[in-house]
Design a protein around this motif. Structure first.
Motif, PDB file in Angstrom:
ATOM      1  N   SER A 236      60.066 -83.125 -32.335  1.00 26.51           N
ATOM      2  CA  SER A 236      60.271 -82.701 -30.959  1.00 26.51           C
ATOM      3  C   SER A 236      60.553 -83.903 -30.068  1.00 26.51           C
ATOM      4  O   SER A 236      61.404 -83.854 -29.185  1.00 26.51           O
ATOM      5  CB  SER A 236      59.046 -81.923 -30.467  1.00 26.51           C
ATOM      6  OG  SER A 236      59.215 -81.505 -29.142  1.00 26.51           O
ATOM      7  N   GLY A 237      59.820 -85.018 -30.328  1.00 21.72           N
ATOM      8  CA  GLY A 237      60.053 -86.211 -29.544  1.00 21.72           C
ATOM      9  C   GLY A 237      61.440 -86.782 -29.773  1.00 21.72           C
ATOM     10  O   GLY A 237      62.097 -87.234 -28.848  1.00 21.72           O
ATOM     11  N   THR A 238      61.886 -86.773 -31.036  1.00 25.28           N
ATOM     12  CA  THR A 238      63.227 -87.262 -31.336  1.00 25.28           C
ATOM     13  C   THR A 238      64.284 -86.409 -30.660  1.00 25.28           C
ATOM     14  O   THR A 238      65.265 -86.917 -30.115  1.00 25.28           O
ATOM     15  CB  THR A 238      63.459 -87.272 -32.849  1.00 25.28           C
ATOM     16  OG1 THR A 238      62.425 -88.021 -33.479  1.00 25.28           O
ATOM     17  CG2 THR A 238      64.800 -87.891 -33.184  1.00 25.28           C
TER      18      THR A 238
ATOM     19  N   THR B 266      68.282 -85.698 -26.056  1.00 28.32           N
ATOM     20  CA  THR B 266      68.739 -85.052 -24.826  1.00 28.32           C
ATOM     21  C   THR B 266      68.679 -85.986 -23.629  1.00 28.32           C
ATOM     22  O   THR B 266      69.289 -85.685 -22.589  1.00 28.32           O
ATOM     23  CB  THR B 266      67.892 -83.804 -24.541  1.00 28.32           C
ATOM     24  OG1 THR B 266      66.499 -84.186 -24.448  1.00 28.32           O
ATOM     25  CG2 THR B 266      68.050 -82.777 -25.645  1.00 28.32           C
ATOM     26  N   GLN B 267      67.959 -87.104 -23.750  1.00 27.24           N
ATOM     27  CA  GLN B 267      67.888 -88.060 -22.654  1.00 27.24           C
ATOM     28  C   GLN B 267      68.987 -89.124 -22.741  1.00 27.24           C
ATOM     29  O   GLN B 267      69.114 -89.950 -21.841  1.00 27.24           O
ATOM     30  CB  GLN B 267      66.513 -88.744 -22.646  1.00 27.24           C
ATOM     31  CG  GLN B 267      65.370 -87.796 -22.303  1.00 27.24           C
ATOM     32  CD  GLN B 267      64.011 -88.449 -22.473  1.00 27.24           C
ATOM     33  OE1 GLN B 267      63.912 -89.631 -22.783  1.00 27.24           O
ATOM     34  NE2 GLN B 267      62.953 -87.678 -22.255  1.00 27.24           N
ATOM     35  N   GLN B 268      69.763 -89.093 -23.819  1.00 27.28           N
ATOM     36  CA  GLN B 268      70.853 -90.050 -23.976  1.00 27.28           C
ATOM     37  C   GLN B 268      72.011 -89.693 -23.036  1.00 27.28           C
ATOM     38  O   GLN B 268      72.085 -88.570 -22.535  1.00 27.28           O
ATOM     39  CB  GLN B 268      71.336 -90.054 -25.429  1.00 27.28           C
ATOM     40  CG  GLN B 268      70.293 -90.513 -26.429  1.00 27.28           C
ATOM     41  CD  GLN B 268      69.862 -91.944 -26.201  1.00 27.28           C
ATOM     42  OE1 GLN B 268      70.681 -92.801 -25.853  1.00 27.28           O
ATOM     43  NE2 GLN B 268      68.572 -92.210 -26.382  1.00 27.28           N
TER      44      GLN B 268
ATOM     45  N   PHE C  10      77.298 -89.825 -25.371  1.00 30.74           N
ATOM     46  CA  PHE C  10      76.649 -90.061 -26.663  1.00 30.74           C
ATOM     47  C   PHE C  10      76.237 -88.741 -27.305  1.00 30.74           C
ATOM     48  O   PHE C  10      76.432 -88.540 -28.514  1.00 30.74           O
ATOM     49  CB  PHE C  10      75.427 -90.957 -26.476  1.00 30.74           C
ATOM     50  CG  PHE C  10      74.688 -91.254 -27.746  1.00 30.74           C
ATOM     51  CD1 PHE C  10      75.094 -92.288 -28.573  1.00 30.74           C
ATOM     52  CD2 PHE C  10      73.594 -90.479 -28.120  1.00 30.74           C
ATOM     53  CE1 PHE C  10      74.413 -92.556 -29.754  1.00 30.74           C
ATOM     54  CE2 PHE C  10      72.906 -90.739 -29.295  1.00 30.74           C
ATOM     55  CZ  PHE C  10      73.320 -91.782 -30.117  1.00 30.74           C
ATOM     56  N   GLN C  11      75.676 -87.838 -26.515  1.00 32.29           N
ATOM     57  CA  GLN C  11      75.296 -86.531 -27.050  1.00 32.29           C
ATOM     58  C   GLN C  11      76.515 -85.787 -27.579  1.00 32.29           C
ATOM     59  O   GLN C  11      76.478 -85.201 -28.665  1.00 32.29           O
ATOM     60  CB  GLN C  11      74.611 -85.700 -25.969  1.00 32.29           C
ATOM     61  CG  GLN C  11      73.285 -86.243 -25.496  1.00 32.29           C
ATOM     62  CD  GLN C  11      72.623 -85.301 -24.505  1.00 32.29           C
ATOM     63  OE1 GLN C  11      72.499 -84.102 -24.763  1.00 32.29           O
ATOM     64  NE2 GLN C  11      72.213 -85.838 -23.366  1.00 32.29           N
ATOM     65  N   TYR C  12      77.607 -85.814 -26.815  1.00 30.77           N
ATOM     66  CA  TYR C  12      78.807 -85.097 -27.240  1.00 30.77           C
ATOM     67  C   TYR C  12      79.363 -85.673 -28.541  1.00 30.77           C
ATOM     68  O   TYR C  12      79.744 -84.930 -29.449  1.00 30.77           O
ATOM     69  CB  TYR C  12      79.866 -85.150 -26.139  1.00 30.77           C
ATOM     70  CG  TYR C  12      81.098 -84.352 -26.470  1.00 30.77           C
ATOM     71  CD1 TYR C  12      81.135 -82.982 -26.237  1.00 30.77           C
ATOM     72  CD2 TYR C  12      82.220 -84.967 -27.029  1.00 30.77           C
ATOM     73  CE1 TYR C  12      82.259 -82.235 -26.552  1.00 30.77           C
ATOM     74  CE2 TYR C  12      83.340 -84.229 -27.344  1.00 30.77           C
ATOM     75  CZ  TYR C  12      83.355 -82.874 -27.107  1.00 30.77           C
ATOM     76  OH  TYR C  12      84.467 -82.138 -27.431  1.00 30.77           O
TER      77      TYR C  12
END
Length: 295
Positions: free
Chosen positions: A122-124, A129-131, A135-137
């Motif tokens: 969950s932390g990972t 999601t905080q990146q 980067f997420q895309y």
């Protein structure tokens, strides 16, 4: 050579020029098949809306029109429209996967399993999601690209390689010599993935929509493979299942490499539950039909 979409009999031409007004675009006459007596390809005169509706309805004739009479090239090359469709499907897949995984990280989501033992997952997921959004895309684009390559690559190997277990066991008559046509069939039959565009108008449950679309895409994949390879539903279903398993394994491998091994990227648990429910329903229907036949 084109074929009749009704009886699959080879024909020389699907239409010929008539004596009508050429300026109006209605100067063609459809060829009548000498084998079955029906029009060889009625979809020559139909627009894309009719084609898409019949694709959703899984009509064999529209698949024969697209796969044999329209999109297949003599050199086994991808048509430009198929390349555009593949890119569009990939982008939609990125959006659905991104939304599904992000929802698991939100309040009430089940990311990481939802218990203390899976707190690291969950932390990972929270760190992902905080990146930055770019980067997420790129991460989800890589995930979906590798999964799609695994899906197509496994089915292409099973249908076109001389080392394919299906060819060795005699389940396929011979290795299919046009692997790009196999990918074309898979892309065309996956066009139902475009239905999430309706989310722009109506909001609905993303995981449930993804599972429903998954079942619809599998049914279309089976029909397209059956028509293209001229095999039975059993072999086509086996190919589609092998491709789905390869896609799932690749997705799990990418998530594991990113430290997200506890994330349910494709709704596997819900799909398994729905699969068991579908199996129970089919068994009940078979028993009911048996009792009806006896009575």
């Amino acid at each position: 050579m084109p074929i009749c979409i009704e009886c699959r009999h080879p024909v020389k031409t699907l239409w010929r020029e008539g004596a009508g007004d050429k300026s109006g675009g209605h100067n063609i006459r459809l060829t009548v098949c000498k084998n079955c007596g029906r029009f060889c390809d009625k979809y020559v005169e139909h627009d894309f809306v009719v084609l898409f509706i019949d694709l959703v309805l899984i009509k064999p004739q529209v698949y024969r029109h697209l796969l044999h009479n329209t999109l297949m090239k003599d050199e086994d090359e991808f048509a430009p429209s198929i390349i555009r469709l593949g890119v569009l499907l990939l982008l939609f897949d990125v959006y659905l996967t991104w939304a599904r995984i992000e929802k698991q990280s939100g309040p009430g989501g089940d990311g990481g399993g939802g218990d203390a033992a899976d707190g690291s997952d969950s932390g990972t997921l929270g760190r992902l999601t905080q990146q930055p959004i770019v980067f997420q895309y790129l991460f989800f684009l890589l995930l979906c690209t590798l999964s799609t390559i695994a899906f197509h690559g496994s089915i292409r190997f099973l249908t076109s390689s001389a080392w394919s277990p299906l060819a060795i066991l005699g389940l396929l008559r011979a290795p299919y010599s046009r692997p790009n046509s196999v990918s074309t069939a898979l892309l065309v039959s996956s066009s139902t993935k475009l239905f999430p565009i309706l989310m722009v108008i109506w909001e609905y449950d993303v995981p449930a929509a993804a599972r429903s679309l998954g079942w619809a895409v599998v049914a279309n994949n089976v029909e397209a493979l059956k028509i293209l390879l001229d095999c039975g539903y059993g072999v086509a279903a086996l190919l589609a299942t092998a491709g789905a398993l390869s896609r799932w394994a690749m997705g799990r491998a990418v998530l594991w490499a990113a430290g997200l091994e506890g994330v349910d990227s494709a709704g596997e648990t819900s799909v398994a539950e729905e699969g068991r429910a579908l199996g129970a329903m089919l068994l009940y229907a078979r028993d009911w039909a048996g009792r009806l036949a006896v009575g």
